[in-house]
Every structure is written in structure tokens, then in C-alpha cells.
Write a protein that holds these residues in place. Structure first.
Motif, PDB file in Angstrom:
ATOM      1  N   LYS A 176      -2.480  13.084   1.215  1.00 54.83           N
ATOM      2  CA  LYS A 176      -1.252  12.776   1.596  1.00 54.83           C
ATOM      3  C   LYS A 176      -0.617  11.255   1.301  1.00 54.83           C
ATOM      4  N   VAL A 177      -1.693  10.718   0.955  1.00 59.64           N
ATOM      5  CA  VAL A 177      -1.311   9.253   0.696  1.00 59.64           C
ATOM      6  C   VAL A 177      -0.921   8.950  -0.759  1.00 59.64           C
ATOM      7  N   SER A 178      -0.129   7.884  -0.888  1.00 65.23           N
ATOM      8  CA  SER A 178       0.680   7.676  -2.101  1.00 65.23           C
ATOM      9  C   SER A 178      -0.597   6.830  -3.032  1.00 65.23           C
ATOM     10  N   PRO A 179      -0.754   7.427  -4.080  1.00 67.59           N
ATOM     11  CA  PRO A 179      -1.686   6.819  -5.158  1.00 67.59           C
ATOM     12  C   PRO A 179      -1.639   5.571  -5.089  1.00 67.59           C
ATOM     13  N   ARG A 180      -0.395   4.691  -5.114  1.00 64.13           N
ATOM     14  CA  ARG A 180      -0.515   3.175  -5.208  1.00 64.13           C
ATOM     15  C   ARG A 180      -1.171   2.510  -3.700  1.00 64.13           C
ATOM     16  N   LEU A 181      -1.061   3.387  -2.828  1.00 60.93           N
ATOM     17  CA  LEU A 181      -1.621   2.608  -1.399  1.00 60.93           C
ATOM     18  C   LEU A 181      -3.339   3.045  -1.575  1.00 60.93           C
ATOM     19  N   LEU A 182      -3.706   4.112  -2.185  1.00 58.96           N
ATOM     20  CA  LEU A 182      -5.002   4.355  -2.444  1.00 58.96           C
ATOM     21  C   LEU A 182      -5.556   3.333  -3.288  1.00 58.96           C
ATOM     22  N   GLU A 183      -5.009   2.720  -4.148  1.00 60.23           N
ATOM     23  CA  GLU A 183      -5.458   1.713  -5.104  1.00 60.23           C
ATOM     24  C   GLU A 183      -5.574   0.424  -4.378  1.00 60.23           C
ATOM     25  N   GLN A 238       6.149   5.800   2.693  1.00 58.53           N
ATOM     26  CA  GLN A 238       4.814   5.458   2.874  1.00 58.53           C
ATOM     27  C   GLN A 238       4.854   3.865   2.274  1.00 58.53           C
ATOM     28  N   GLU A 239       5.252   4.037   1.349  1.00 53.99           N
ATOM     29  CA  GLU A 239       5.347   2.574   0.411  1.00 53.99           C
ATOM     30  C   GLU A 239       6.362   1.744   0.818  1.00 53.99           C
ATOM     31  N   GLN A 240       7.479   2.288   1.222  1.00 52.71           N
ATOM     32  CA  GLN A 240       8.468   1.453   1.814  1.00 52.71           C
ATOM     33  C   GLN A 240       8.166   0.918   3.101  1.00 52.71           C
ATOM     34  N   HIS A 271      -6.263   0.076  -1.138  1.00 49.97           N
ATOM     35  CA  HIS A 271      -7.424   0.121  -0.517  1.00 49.97           C
ATOM     36  C   HIS A 271      -8.610  -0.137  -1.466  1.00 49.97           C
ATOM     37  N   ARG A 272      -8.591   0.606  -2.533  1.00 53.49           N
ATOM     38  CA  ARG A 272      -9.668   0.455  -3.535  1.00 53.49           C
ATOM     39  C   ARG A 272      -9.967  -1.090  -4.002  1.00 53.49           C
ATOM     40  N   ASP A 273      -8.942  -1.835  -4.176  1.00 51.93           N
ATOM     41  CA  ASP A 273      -8.880  -3.132  -4.460  1.00 51.93           C
ATOM     42  C   ASP A 273      -9.117  -4.352  -3.403  1.00 51.93           C
ATOM     43  N   GLY A 274      -9.124  -3.576  -2.085  1.00 56.25           N
ATOM     44  CA  GLY A 274      -9.486  -4.429  -1.095  1.00 56.25           C
ATOM     45  C   GLY A 274      -8.305  -5.111  -0.264  1.00 56.25           C
ATOM     46  N   ALA A 275      -7.136  -4.544  -0.625  1.00 59.74           N
ATOM     47  CA  ALA A 275      -5.927  -5.310  -0.421  1.00 59.74           C
ATOM     48  C   ALA A 275      -5.518  -4.435   1.102  1.00 59.74           C
ATOM     49  N   MET A 276      -6.047  -3.581   1.539  1.00 59.57           N
ATOM     50  CA  MET A 276      -5.748  -2.873   2.732  1.00 59.57           C
ATOM     51  C   MET A 276      -6.955  -2.189   3.248  1.00 59.57           C
ATOM     52  N   THR A 277      -7.104  -2.302   4.578  1.00 54.26           N
ATOM     53  CA  THR A 277      -8.358  -1.688   5.461  1.00 54.26           C
ATOM     54  C   THR A 277      -8.399  -0.104   5.188  1.00 54.26           C
ATOM     55  N   PHE A 278      -9.231   0.426   5.531  1.00 54.85           N
ATOM     56  CA  PHE A 278      -9.148   1.863   5.865  1.00 54.85           C
ATOM     57  C   PHE A 278      -8.649   2.310   6.843  1.00 54.85           C
ATOM     58  N   GLU A 279      -8.654   1.655   7.954  1.00 61.29           N
ATOM     59  CA  GLU A 279      -7.916   1.894   9.081  1.00 61.29           C
ATOM     60  C   GLU A 279      -6.409   1.961   8.677  1.00 61.29           C
ATOM     61  N   GLN A 280      -6.020   1.060   8.112  1.00 58.46           N
ATOM     62  CA  GLN A 280      -4.585   0.919   7.596  1.00 58.46           C
ATOM     63  C   GLN A 280      -4.346   2.266   6.718  1.00 58.46           C
ATOM     64  N   LEU A 281      -5.032   2.493   5.783  1.00 49.91           N
ATOM     65  CA  LEU A 281      -4.989   3.383   4.916  1.00 49.91           C
ATOM     66  C   LEU A 281      -4.873   4.840   5.615  1.00 49.91           C
ATOM     67  N   SER A 282      -5.597   5.042   6.652  1.00 47.55           N
ATOM     68  CA  SER A 282      -5.704   6.529   7.382  1.00 47.55           C
ATOM     69  C   SER A 282      -4.529   6.375   8.016  1.00 47.55           C
ATOM     70  N   ALA A 283      -3.847   5.396   8.535  1.00 52.64           N
ATOM     71  CA  ALA A 283      -2.680   5.582   9.282  1.00 52.64           C
ATOM     72  C   ALA A 283      -1.554   6.273   8.632  1.00 52.64           C
ATOM     73  N   PHE A 284      -1.440   6.352   7.191  1.00 54.89           N
ATOM     74  CA  PHE A 284      -0.567   6.676   6.422  1.00 54.89           C
ATOM     75  C   PHE A 284      -0.619   8.485   6.301  1.00 54.89           C
ATOM     76  N   THR A 285      -1.951   8.992   6.736  1.00 54.74           N
ATOM     77  CA  THR A 285      -1.839  10.386   6.806  1.00 54.74           C
ATOM     78  C   THR A 285      -0.909  11.106   7.642  1.00 54.74           C
ATOM     79  N   VAL A 286      -0.318  10.491   8.596  1.00 55.70           N
ATOM     80  CA  VAL A 286       0.540  11.258   9.555  1.00 55.70           C
ATOM     81  C   VAL A 286       1.977  11.627   8.793  1.00 55.70           C
TER      82      VAL A 286
END
Length: 643
Positions: free
Chosen positions: A147-154, A178-180, A156-171
């Protein structure tokens, strides 16, 4: 030298030199399911055992335990062949340590992509879980990342976002939204709960007090309400989509509680979804003691006698199976009779009312005898203006010393100073509440300042013994995230059950208490007055230093109450402050890693990882050392030379 051999399972033993001593049975079961499906994918590392023909498993004990579980389940034989690498036993501990320390878990996004490939190929959740030796909920949570934007996945992969933050976007599955949300939230406010609240505008979380009041999401769904579930909530939470239905159900619950009061003659009865703040600053009326009727008194005495007899039988294991149930029934009836010993006067009821509201725990709570200004006769309204509402207490501020003003070092912004010193205040309060002796000394000190000296010397105490209680809500926005706030709230709840509800009874009640109990109450009351918050403009600088004296006397260890993290500190200061904090805590190499980060968000995460476990605290939240003690120590270290 390393050789690869096949060894029978029943000839493999646990190695006493293995550094890993603790194993999760659930994880072993998951690994066993994976081995049953895929086989052992990595050879065990063994060394020769003390008995001829036997081997110690130096690396791979989890795999050995999983194989033994399969043996127990009858899926393999005891002589099941296991491929092993045989190594010299001299370095067994080092080998075990290397495997356990340098092993890295698969990145969540990599897991998501791998799980997705298998799911697209027709594999079930259970099959994927067995294949990767993880639980089914982990598979579901990783697949939810679709459900999460590919840009936000990247990110997190690059370390600019925690997994807790990433998982919040699944709602939410709107990638643009999401990006906005991510781009518009300031870096210091990108908490998971903030992300969720921005994505589910118009929805209500399962943690809301109204949801708890009606019995949770299940009760709401049974009433026909739609729910958005949150897979990353361990409590099975989610979001209410029909807020109007939720409000209707909650109102019905409150009305059911309020209904008896509407029949008792109160001037007004109202309901609210939260306790109104204004009820703290207005007068209330209290019940009067009344004698029980002869019938009720006789019933009371008989029930007490029966309860005592049953209690004695239960204590001696002579009671029948229904005895405890009967005791519960007796207690309920005694409570009903006890309520008859107090009654509100009809005249008082005619000028006051009742509010039924939902408390923080999601329970219906009742405030009885509230006297609003319009309830009072006009001629007495002004007489009651005694200032009980009071102004807010003067808060505390502290300026920098002359040496600090000359120093080029980082100066904390005012907002973090207030938040951090508020948390320091919360910790001082709970520690003081647990130390009656220090509390007694602190209160006596503050009182002597007020009665024995003129001017503003009374402001040199950190205790506002008027008794002024500064609420920390304006600074600590999420009390549940502050351990000291939670602990102090628990204290308030415990003592609240001890103290009489009618203030007219309080003095006599205090006279009946032991000295030890009164000292504890004194400490508890004094703790409410502690104020070490440093606000921008204040003349209570000496009170701040006395707060540090208080902390030293209490032997407060702020690491018990505060952990330096991205959310609690680094997100709220600039990059210069982040670099200086890491430099102070971990040295130049660590600070260099922070300065190398291209964005502040990345610097925050790097700093959090570097600081974690170090015990380092920001200056405003520390208990300052005794300057006189440091001077004495320095003098002892460098004594004057004899003439």
C-alpha cells in the motif's frame, strides 16, 4: 582446517562454549517448519566432543533444536543425516560469537519484495511463513507494505525513514496523499501516530475513549460500523470510519449511566465525551451522613456476621464450593447498604448538577454536586469569587552563565528547554513522592524561606508550597510516552482512593493516620509542587538550582526516566546541536558520521543509533552536579604546596 562431513542427529550435542544461551520456543517451531519444507540450508559448525564419535554444535544450535523438534514430531529419524563443517575446538567461543553478532536480519523492504513474488506465484500466507521461518503476521505485515508509495519504500531502504514511520503509511493506499503527508510534516513531528492521524482524517482510532466505552471495535462492528484495521497494531487495533455511529453508541452508554441521576431531583444532568476542565475551578456540594433505618442496620449486622463466619470456614478449608460466591453476594449487598449512609440534601440537589463523562481509560465516570455560577443565587455569586481558580504559577527560567555566553557552543532553543525541563520536573516529582524524608526537609526549607526572610527569597525553592501545582500538559503533549508522567499519574490514582471524597472529613481523617502515613502523604503532596521547568522569562533562577539540589538529595538517575531518541530530542534541535550531542557522547568519529548525513532526517537517525545505550542526556534534563562539591574535589586533587 575445516572439513565437511555427514553426522547423525543423535550424535550432535549442545556446545557449552556457545555464547547464545536463550532460545525462543516459538522461533524454534518456526525454524522447524522451514526445515521441514526446505531442509537445512546452512551447514552446522561442529567440533569433536569429549566422547568418541560425538560432536559439539559450535554454530547452529537453533537448527539442531529445530531438528530435534522434528524428531519429536515423528517427521525425521534419530539418525537423520546432518551436513556439518568440522573445525578445531580451540576457537569455539569466537566462532559462536561471530555467527551471533555478525548475522544481519533481512531488510523489511527486501522481505516485502520476496514475499510478494511468492504471493503472486500462488503461495499461501502459511507457505510463505514456513519458507522464510517467520510468523504469518510478519508475512501479512510485509505484504501490507504494497500500500505504500515506492518513493517512501526507498526512503526507508536508504535509512531516511524508520520502519515504524513506514508502517504508519499502511493505513491508507493513496500514494499521492502519503507523499504529501510526509513532505508537509516537519522533520521533528514525523512520529508514526502523527502520520496516521494525518492519513485518517475523519476516522477515529481504536484507542479513543469512546471506542473503549462501548466495548471496543468488535462492539462497534456488531452495530454495523465499518472499520479500517491496522495490521501493525499488536493489539488488533484499527480505525472507526462511521464517527456518527460511534458517537451515537457512546451517547447511549453515557445516557444509561446518567438516567438514574435524572430521576433523583438534580437541577441538571449532562453527559460529555471527556471530563470538562472547568469543573476543577468551581464549588461542589457533598453528601451528609445519615443513620441507617432499623431494618437496614439489622440487615447490615446479619450480613457482616455471616461474612465473618464464611471467611473463617474458607481460611480453614472447611467451606463448601458456594462459599466464595456467597461472600461476593454479601459484599455487593453491603456496598448497597453503605451508600445509604450518605445522602444529598434536597436543597443542595436543587442548585447543583451531575456530569457523566468518559475518562482516559474509557470508563464512564460521574462528577456529582457541581455548582455552576448560574446555579448560585445572584446575591451570593460574587461572594464565592475567592480566587480558587487562581492564575497559573510563575514558571521557571534560567539564563546562561557569563562563561557560557562567551562560548561558541550550541545553545538549546527555548522550546526543547521547556519540554526537557518539564520531563525533568516530572521525574523529580515521582522520585520525591517516593522519598518522604527528603520531601519533609524540602517543604520545611521552603516554609522557612517564606516566614523568616523578606523579599523574594521564597522563590529560591523549587517547591511551590502555596500549594501550586503546575500541570505539564502544555509541554508534555504525549504523557503516555513519558515514564515519569505515567508513574506520577498512577500515584495520583492510588492516593485518590485513600483520601475521603468530602474535604470536610479530611482533617479528622488525617488525625487518625499514623506518622508514617502522614509522612507519605506529605511527600505525595510536596511532589505536586515541584517545578523545574525553565521558561524564557522568569525570576526563579535560584529555584532551578534548588531543583538540582533536590535531585542530588533524591539521588535521581534521569536515565531511569528519560531516553535520548529521535522523537524525544534530536528531531527538536538543529543539526549543530545534533552534532555537538553526538560529539559529547561518543567522540569525533561518531560526530563525523552525523555531519556526513545529507539531510537532517538522516542525521537524526544516525544520532539516535550512535547515542542508543550510551546513557547520554541533554543538559536541560540532567540533574546538575554540585558546583561546591566539584570545587572541593579539585582542591583536594591539587593541594597547596607547603612553604
Amino acid at each position: 582446517m575445516t572439513t565437511t562431513v555427514i553426522i547423525e542427529l543423535n550424535k550432535l550435542d549442545a556446545d557449552p562454549r556457545n555464547v547464545r544461551k536463550t532460545y525462543d520456543p516459538a522461533k524454534i517451531a518456526e525454524l522447524a517448519a522451514n526445515i521441514d519444507a526446505e531442509g537445512v540450508l546452512q551447514n552446522l559448525v561442529v567440533r569433536a566432543g569429549e566422547k568418541r564419535g560425538r560432536y559439539y554444535v559450535t554454530a547452529g544450535e537453533r537448527r539442531r533444536k529445530a531438528l530435534l523438534l522434528l524428531l519429536e514430531q515423528g517427521k525425521i529419524a534419530k539418525n537423520h543425516p546432518v551436513e556439518c563443517k568440522v573445525r578445531d575446538g580451540a576457537n569455539a567461543t569466537e566462532t559462536s560469537l561471530s555467527e551471533n553478532i555478525f548475522r544481519e536480519d533481512m531488510h523489511p523492504v527486501d522481505q516485502f519484495e520476496a514475499f510478494s513474488v511468492m504471493a503472486d506465484g500462488g503461495k499461501s500466507i502459511a507457505d510463505i511463513a514456513a519458507h522464510f521461518s517467520v510468523t504469518e503476521i510478519i508475512v501479512r505485515r510485509r505484504l501490507a507494505l504494497a500500500k505504500v508509495s515506492p518513493r517512501l519504500l526507498e526512503l526507508h531502504r536508504d535509512g531516511a525513514m524508520t520502519f515504524e514511520q513506514l508502517s504508519a503509511f499502511t493505513v491508507c493506499d493513496d500514494h499521492e496523499r502519503q507523499e504529501q503527508v510526509w513532505d508537509n510534516l516537519p522533520g521533528w513531528d514525523r512520529h508514526a501516530h502523527r502520520i496516521k492521524s494525518n492519513l485518517v482524517t475523519g476516522e477515529v482510532a481504536s484507542t479513543d475513549r469512546r471506542v473503549k466505552l462501548i466495548g471496543g471495535l468488535d462492539a462497534y462492528e456488531q452495530a454495523g460500523g465499518a472499520v479500517r484495521r491496522d495490521l501493525f497494531d499488536d493489539q488488533g487495533g484499527g480505525y472507526v470510519l462511521d464517527v456518527a455511529l460511534l458517537d451515537k453508541l457512546a451517547s447511549e452508554q453515557l445516557d444509561a449511566v446518567a438516567s438514574p441521576y435524572r430521576e433523583q431531583g438534580w437541577k441538571w444532568v449532562e453527559t460529555a465525551f471527556a471530563r470538562p476542565d472547568w469543573i476543577f475551578n468551581i464549588p461542589r456540594i457533598y453528601p451528609e451522613e445519615v443513620e441507617l433505618s432499623a431494618e437496614d442496620q439489622a440487615d447490615h449486622d446479619a450480613l457482616v456476621s455471616e461474612r465473618d463466619e464464611l471467611g473463617e470456614l474458607i481460611d480453614n478449608d472447611l467451606a463448601d464450593d458456594d462459599a466464595e460466591q456467597r461472600v461476593a453476594e454479601i459484599d455487593k449487598r453491603l456496598d448497597e447498604i453503605s451508600k445509604k449512609t450518605e445522602a444529598y440534601h434536597p436543597d443542595d440537589m436543587a442548585r447543583s448538577g451531575v456530569i457523566v463523562f468518559v475518562n482516559h481509560s474509557g470508563k464512564a465516570e460521574t462528577a456529582i454536586g457541581i455548582v455552576r455560577e448560574e446555579d448560585e443565587p445572584e446575591e451570593t455569586a460574587d461572594d464565592n469569587n475567592d480566587g480558587t481558580g487562581g492564575g497559573e504559577a510563575v514558571a521557571v527560567g534560567a539564563g546562561s552563565s557569563e562563561a557560557e555566553e562567551r562560548s561558541p557552543k550550541f545553545t538549546h532553543p527555548q522550546a526543547p528547554i521547556e519540554v526537557l525541563t518539564a520531563k525533568k520536573t516530572a521525574a523529580l516529582r515521582v522520585e520525591l513522592a517516593h522519598n518522604p524524608d527528603v520531601a519533609l526537609a524540602a517543604v520545611v526549607h521552603a516554609m522557612l524561606l517564606r516566614i523568616s526572610y523578606g523579599g523574594l527569597v521564597s522563590e529560591q525553592s523549587a517547591l511551590q508550597v502555596t500549594l501550586t501545582h503546575e500541570r505539564m500538559g502544555k509541554w508534555i503533549k504525549q504523557p503516555a510516552d513519558c515514564a515519569a508522567s505515567v508513574a506520577f499519574e498512577n500515584l495520583q490514582e492510588n492516593y485518590g482512593h485513600k483520601i475521603p471524597g468530602n474535604p470536610a472529613d479530611l482533617f479528622d481523617w488525617c488525625l487518625a493516620q499514623s506518622r508514617e502515613e502522614l509522612l507519605s502523604l506529605l511527600a505525595y503532596a510536596a511532589a505536586h509542587a515541584v517545578n523545574a521547568v525553565e521558561v524564557k522569562y522568569s525570576d526563579r533562577r535560584n529555584g532551578i538550582e534548588q531543583a538540582n539540589q533536590l535531585g542530588r538529595a533524591l539521588k535521581v538517575d534521569m536515565t531511569d526516566w528519560f531516553e535520548t531518541t529521535a522523537d524525544s530530542y534530536f528531531s527538536h534541535i538543529n543539526r549543530r546541536g545534533i552534532e555537538q550531542a553526538v560529539l559529547e557522547a561518543q567522540g569525533p568519529d561518531a560526530a563525523l558520521a552525523v555531519s556526513a548525513a545529507s539531510k537532517k532526517a538522516e542525521a537524526v537517525l544516525v544520532a539516535e543509533r550512535r547515542i542508543k545505550g550510551s546513557g547520554w542526556l541533554p543538559a536541560p534534563v540532567r540533574i546538575a552536579a554540585d558546583p561546591n562539591g566539584e570545587a572541593e574535589a579539585e582542591a583536594q586533587s591539587f593541594p597547596m604546596a607547603a612553604e
